[in-house]
Write a protein that holds these residues in place. Structure first.
Motif, mmCIF file in Angstrom:
data_model
loop_
_atom_site.group_PDB
_atom_site.id
_atom_site.type_symbol
_atom_site.label_atom_id
_atom_site.label_comp_id
_atom_site.label_asym_id
_atom_site.label_seq_id
_atom_site.Cartn_x
_atom_site.Cartn_y
_atom_site.Cartn_z
ATOM 1 N N GLY A 1 40.383 34.289 43.524
ATOM 2 C CA GLY A 1 41.232 35.407 43.904
ATOM 3 C C GLY A 1 41.903 36.077 42.732
ATOM 4 O O GLY A 1 42.678 37.026 42.920
ATOM 5 N N LEU A 2 41.635 35.635 41.500
ATOM 6 C CA LEU A 2 42.245 36.225 40.315
ATOM 7 C C LEU A 2 41.398 37.400 39.822
ATOM 8 O O LEU A 2 40.209 37.504 40.131
ATOM 9 C CB LEU A 2 42.404 35.167 39.223
ATOM 10 C CG LEU A 2 43.191 33.912 39.626
ATOM 11 C CD1 LEU A 2 43.353 32.966 38.435
ATOM 12 C CD2 LEU A 2 44.564 34.274 40.187
ATOM 13 N N ASN A 3 42.017 38.276 39.034
ATOM 14 C CA ASN A 3 41.388 39.527 38.624
ATOM 15 C C ASN A 3 40.903 39.494 37.181
ATOM 16 O O ASN A 3 41.543 38.898 36.309
ATOM 17 C CB ASN A 3 42.382 40.686 38.747
ATOM 18 C CG ASN A 3 42.706 41.028 40.176
ATOM 19 O OD1 ASN A 3 41.967 40.694 41.091
ATOM 20 N ND2 ASN A 3 43.833 41.711 40.378
ATOM 21 N N ALA A 4 39.791 40.180 36.935
ATOM 22 C CA ALA A 4 39.319 40.379 35.571
ATOM 23 C C ALA A 4 40.262 41.335 34.850
ATOM 24 O O ALA A 4 40.591 42.406 35.367
ATOM 25 C CB ALA A 4 37.904 40.947 35.588
ATOM 26 N N ALA A 5 40.713 40.942 33.668
ATOM 27 C CA ALA A 5 41.660 41.744 32.895
ATOM 28 C C ALA A 5 41.229 41.777 31.442
ATOM 29 O O ALA A 5 40.684 40.802 30.907
ATOM 30 C CB ALA A 5 43.075 41.159 33.002
ATOM 31 N N ASP A 6 41.480 42.916 30.799
ATOM 32 C CA ASP A 6 41.197 43.048 29.366
ATOM 33 C C ASP A 6 42.349 42.456 28.573
ATOM 34 O O ASP A 6 43.499 42.865 28.719
ATOM 35 C CB ASP A 6 41.017 44.522 29.019
ATOM 36 C CG ASP A 6 40.926 44.761 27.520
ATOM 37 O OD1 ASP A 6 40.446 43.854 26.800
ATOM 38 O OD2 ASP A 6 41.344 45.845 27.065
ATOM 39 N N ASN A 7 42.052 41.497 27.725
ATOM 40 C CA ASN A 7 43.075 40.881 26.870
ATOM 41 C C ASN A 7 42.607 40.947 25.429
ATOM 42 O O ASN A 7 41.997 40.018 24.909
ATOM 43 C CB ASN A 7 43.331 39.434 27.286
ATOM 44 C CG ASN A 7 44.465 38.794 26.493
ATOM 45 O OD1 ASN A 7 45.235 39.486 25.830
ATOM 46 N ND2 ASN A 7 44.563 37.475 26.552
ATOM 47 N N TYR B 1 46.724 27.155 44.255
ATOM 48 C CA TYR B 1 45.668 27.198 43.244
ATOM 49 C C TYR B 1 46.087 26.298 42.094
ATOM 50 O O TYR B 1 47.159 26.476 41.505
ATOM 51 C CB TYR B 1 45.441 28.618 42.722
ATOM 52 C CG TYR B 1 44.469 28.681 41.560
ATOM 53 C CD1 TYR B 1 43.134 28.346 41.747
ATOM 54 C CD2 TYR B 1 44.893 29.045 40.287
ATOM 55 C CE1 TYR B 1 42.234 28.384 40.688
ATOM 56 C CE2 TYR B 1 44.007 29.082 39.230
ATOM 57 C CZ TYR B 1 42.682 28.751 39.432
ATOM 58 O OH TYR B 1 41.795 28.778 38.387
ATOM 59 N N GLY B 2 45.255 25.320 41.791
ATOM 60 C CA GLY B 2 45.570 24.392 40.709
ATOM 61 C C GLY B 2 44.402 23.472 40.456
ATOM 62 O O GLY B 2 43.279 23.696 40.932
ATOM 63 N N ALA B 3 44.665 22.404 39.717
ATOM 64 C CA ALA B 3 43.595 21.470 39.360
ATOM 65 C C ALA B 3 43.070 20.718 40.576
ATOM 66 O O ALA B 3 41.899 20.325 40.612
ATOM 67 C CB ALA B 3 44.098 20.493 38.308
#
Length: 456
Positions: free
Chosen positions: A45-51, A374-376
Motif C-alpha cells: 500500500g506504499l507509494n513510489a516516490a523520487d528520493n 504493516y511491519g516485520a
C-alpha cells in the motif's frame, strides 16, 4: 455489470472473426487515462516516490515527497513523469528503479492489466518488471524499488490523484461501507462519566463530554480501552491502578444500547483496545440488557460473500451495534474461546486502519497515511480488499498527547487530510473519523463532506 451487444443468429464468418478479436481494444482501454497518479504497491500500500534519483516506496503523504506521477502515452508504451520535476521519469538503472530523463530508453513502460484494478509495469519487450525487492526475514520490504521478475511483488495500483466521485445514493440505498461516522478516540477518557487513568495522566482527557452527550452530539463510533481487574472489564488508560471511580465496560455499552432502543434508525460501532480474557469479556457483555436485540453479526449474514448491507436493511433487522476487538484470533484459539463466538468481531478481519499517531502533542503534525498493521510480522495494507467485500476503513486523526488546543487545530485539517492523503492511500473513503476533543475544530463538518459523495 458489463453490457453485452446481442449477436445476430446467422452471423457471417467475417463477423465471427471480428468478434474473436474484439477483446483486444478493450484490453488496451484498461490502461488508465493520461493524468496524475500514485504508483502504489498492491502488497504494502506504499507509494513510489523520487528520493534524489532513487525510486523508493514511501508512506502515502500526497505530493510532499514526490509521490505523484503524470501518466503519458509514448508510442506503444507509457511514461510516468514526476509532477514536480518535469523531464524526470520513473525508470530503470540496471536492476533498480530510478528517475531518469524521460527521453531515455530506460523511461518507458508497458502497462499490463492483471485484474482487480491492478497492473504490472514492464520494460518494453522484456520480462523485467517494476517490483518490490524481496523481504528479508524479520524485516519489512526494502524502501528501494527494484526491476525484476513478475509475481505478487510486481503488482501495482495506479491510483488517481483526482478521482472521479459519484453522488451519494438515497438514504434507503446507502451501504455501510459508503457511510462515514464521527468517532471518538478514548471516548471513555472524558472525566465526566468517571475516572479513566492514574493520577497526573487523568489531567489530560481525550474528550470533555460523557458518552451520553457524545451520542446526542452525533458521535457514532467509540474507541474504548478495556482492562481486566478483579471487578471485571474496566475502562482505563494504560492501567486501572489508582483510578478513582472507574467505569465498567458494560455501563458504557448499556448507555449505547439504551440510545439505540430510543433511536431505531441509528447505528453505533465500538472498537475495543482489548486486554481481557475472552471469558471475562463474554461475562461483561452478558450484563448489558438488550444487547442481543441490537448486536450486529456480519460473520453470520454473508457480508464477506455479498458485501455490506444497506443502512435501511440493518435498521430493519435490528442489527445496529457492531463491536470490534483488536485482540488476535490466534491467541483466543489457544485459550479455547474465540470472541466472535459471542458476537465480538476481530477488527483485522473486517477493517483496515491507518497508524494511530500524528506525532507528539505539540509541533508539526505528520499527515502521512499508512497501515497501522504493516511491519516485520504483519502486513495488512490500507488497500486490502476481497472479491465481493471491501473492509471498513478506520482513519485515526490524533496525537500522542490530547492537548485541547492542538486537537482543535488538527480537527480543522481533518477533511483535507481525509481526501488528499488517506482516501488515495486506502483507495476508499474513511468510514470512521477518529479524533480527540471532537467538540473542537468542527470535525463533524468533515463527516458531512465525506457523506456527500461515493468513491468508486
Amino acid at each position: 455489470m458489463r453490457l453485452r451487444t446481442p449477436h445476430a443468429l446467422l452471423a457471417t464468418a467475417a463477423a465471427l472473426a471480428a468478434a474473436v478479436v474484439a477483446p483486444q481494444p478493450a484490453a488496451a482501454a484498461a490502461v488508465p487515462a493520461p493524468g496524475p497518479y500514485y504508483v502504489q504497491s498492491a502488497t504494502t500500500g506504499l507509494n513510489a516516490a523520487d528520493n534524489g534519483g532513487a525510486v523508493e516506496q514511501h508512506r502515502p503523504r500526497g505530493n510532499e515527497d514526490r509521490q505523484q506521477w503524470q501518466l503519458k502515452p509514448s508510442g506503444s508504451s507509457y511514461l510516468l513523469e514526476n509532477t514536480v520535476a518535469p523531464g524526470s521519469c520513473l525508470g530503470r538503472s540496471g536492476d533498480q528503479a530510478a528517475t531518469v530523463a524521460c527521453a531515455s530508453a530506460d523511461a518507458g513502460w508497458e502497462i499490463d492489466p492483471i485484474g482487480a484494478d491492478r497492473y504490472t509495469l514492464r520494460a518494453p519487450g522484456t520480462t523485467r518488471h517494476l517490483t518490490l525487492a524481496p523481504k528479508p526475514p524479520g524485516a519489512t520490504y526494502p524502501a528501494r524499488l527494484a526491476v525484476g521478475g513478475s509475481g505478487d511483488l510486481a503488482a501495482w495500483y495506479l491510483t488517481p490523484v483526482n478521482p472521479v466521485t459519484g453522488p451519494m445514493p438515497p438514504q434507503d440505498r446507502r451501504t455501510l461501507d459508503q457511510v462515514t461516522f464521527l468517532t471518538t478516540h478514548n471516548a471513555y477518557a472524558n472525566g465526566v462519566d468517571g475516572g479513566f487513568a492514574p493520577p497526573f495522566v487523568n489531567l489530560v482527557p481525550n474528550q470533555t463530554r460523557g458518552i451520553e452527550r457524545q451520542l446526542a452530539d452525533g458521535v457514532r463510533g467509540f474507541m474504548l480501552d478495556v482492562h481486566q481487574t478483579p471487578d471485571g472489564a474496566i475502562l482505563c488508560h494504560n492501567s486501572c491502578t489508582l483510578v478513582s471511580r472507574p467505569v465498567a465496560l458494560w455501563v458504557d455499552l448499556q448507555r449505547m444500547v439504551d440510545f439505540l432502543k430510543a433511536h431505531p434508525d441509528q447505528f453505533v460501532t465500538v472498537f475495543l483496545e482489548d486486554y481481557v480474557d475472552p471469558a471475562v469479556l463474554r461475562a461483561e457483555l452478558a450484563r448489558v440488557s438488550g444487547l442481543s436485540d441490537v448486536l450486529y453479526r456480519p460473520d453470520l449474514t454473508g457480508v464477506r460473500q455479498n458485501g455490506w448491507p444497506t443502512m435501511t436493511e440493518l435498521a430493519a433487522a435490528g442489527d445496529r451495534l457492531l463491536i470490534f476487538t483488536d485482540h488476535s484470533r490466534s491467541a483466543d484459539q489457544a485459550a479455547g474461546l474465540t470472541r466472535d463466538s459471542f458476537g465480538v468481531m476481530y477488527q483485522r478481519e473486517w477493517t483496515v486502519e491507518n497508524y494511530w499517531s500524528m506525532g507528539s502533542g505539540l509541533g508539526t503534525s505528520d499527515l502521512s497515511c499508512y497501515s497501522r498493521w504493516y511491519g516485520a510480522d504483519t502486513n495488512i495494507p490500507l488497500t486490502r480488499t476481497e472479491p465481493g467485500f471491501r473492509p471498513l476503513f478506520v482513519m485515526n486523526h490524533f496525537r500522542d498527547v490530547p492537548l485541547t488546543g492542538t486537537a482543535g487545530t488538527d480537527n480543522t485539517k481533518l477533511a483535507d487530510r481525509a481526501q488528499r492523503f488517506c482516501r488515495p492511500a486506502a483507495r476508499k473513503k474513511p468510514n470512521f473519523l477518529a479524533v480527540d476533543h471532537y467538540d473542537r475544530g468542527n470535525p463533524a463538518s468533515a463527516v458531512t463532506t465525506l457523506n456527500s459523495y461515493t468513491y468508486p
